[in-house]
Design an enzyme around this catalytic site. Structure first.
Site: not given
Length: 332
Positions: A135, A157-158, A181, A238
């Site tokens: 992240q 990521q993130d 994500d 998701r």
């Protein structure tokens, strides 16, 4: 007495000129030709709880700063000179240790914290350059009524943390990239005419955590999903929380999108609470007949509920474009 009255009239007639003077923007330039050398200095100079917009013009350059726009800095507008050359960047990540030897965590990794309401950004690249290390947030946004026009949000990521349940965020003609994500959080966010780039190793575009108390989570309108991820490896979203909400309307989906479209995050009960839907998407990644059974294809009547006015409860983010038109030449 007549002299005093005449002076009063003169002052009243001059008020519009004083107002215009107050609207003079702050300029940031690395070469010393502006009011400040750093973006954070310019943000700090904005009066707390000011009731009129403050514009900060940022000249081209790479500004390596960990930035914080506090809740008291309201109605701040950042205007870049060139989206590809006006870059705000940092390189923290969740597992990185702070001065006390503690891991920073996801929120602590952000390059820029935007907490003030009414924030607007134009022609700016926001990025986290830490790379594929877990992240690593580029933007952490908790302010309400925030708008981004012609911006780039880059990371792995993130990348984009839309923090704060019910906060309203609008992204127009923006580029957003990542792997896992990379658009996540509880806010209500509308992405219009945006390019969503799934980098190599991508698996999930969105992870909404919208609560059951709000109607809209993420809405993608007329967006282009693209990238260099492998074919049939990327989910549209998701559920980070059970009542996750994400809808794609009139979007172009490439072959990298998995046929089933959505993932339940290894929890079957999420299928009963999360709301995932599409409407008239196109491209090789749009396979409505193969989508998971618990997702939806909107009808013509249902899609009428996805207007800007309804999504944002009457707030019109597009008015900020006209208000700042004198500083930029933005193409719709």
């Amino acid at each position: 007495m007549k002299g005093k009255f005449a002076l009063l009239i003169l002052v009243c007639l001059s008020l519009p000129f004083f107002t215009k003077a107050q609207d003079k923007p702050i300029t940031v330039a690395k070469d010393g030709t502006g009011d400040y050398l750093t973006v954070q200095e310019a943000i700090n100079a904005v009066p707390d709880f000011r009731k009129v917009p403050t514009t900060i013009l940022i000249r081209n350059g790479i500004y390596q700063e960990k930035l914080n726009l506090s809740p008291s800095k309201k109605l701040v507008k950042l205007v870049g000179e060139d989206v590809s050359k006006t870059i705000l960047t940092y390189n923290d990540y969740a597992a990185k240790k702070n001065r006390f030897g503690e891991e920073m965590g996801t929120s602590g990794s952000s390059s820029f914290y935007i907490c003030g309401d009414g924030f607007t950004a134009y022609n700016i690249t926001f990025q986290n350059t830490s790379g594929p290390v877990g992240q690593a947030v580029a933007l952490w946004i908790s302010g309400d009524q925030t708008t981004f026009f012609n911006c780039r949000i880059k990371g792995f990521q993130d990348t984009l943390y839309t923090f704060g349940a019910g906060n309203r965020q609008y992204f127009k003609n923006c580029y957003i990239e990542g792997t896992v994500d990379f658009i996540f959080g509880a806010a209500t966010a509308l992405f219009e005419d945006c390019t969503i780039f799934c980098k190599q190793g991508a698996h999930y575009i969105t992870a909404s955590s919208a609560p059951d108390t709000i109607t809209y989570g993420y809405v993608f309108l007329n967006c282009r999903i693209t990238g260099d991820a492998l074919e049939r490896t990327v989910y549209l979203g998701r559920p980070w929380r059970p009542y996750s909400k994400t809808v794609y309307i009139n979007c172009t989906l490439p072959k990298l999108i998995k046929s089933e479209g959505w993932d339940n995050w290894r929890k079957a009960s999420n299928e009963k609470t999360a709301y995932y839907a599409e409407y008239k998407n196109t491209g090789e990644g749009f396979n409505p007949e193969k989508r998971v059974a618990w997702s939806h294809q909107l009808s013509d009547d249902e899609v009428k509920n996805y207007t800007t006015a309804l999504i944002f409860k009457g707030w019109n983010p597009k008015t900020t474009l006209a208000e700042t038109g004198k500083y930029i030449n933005y193409e719709h």
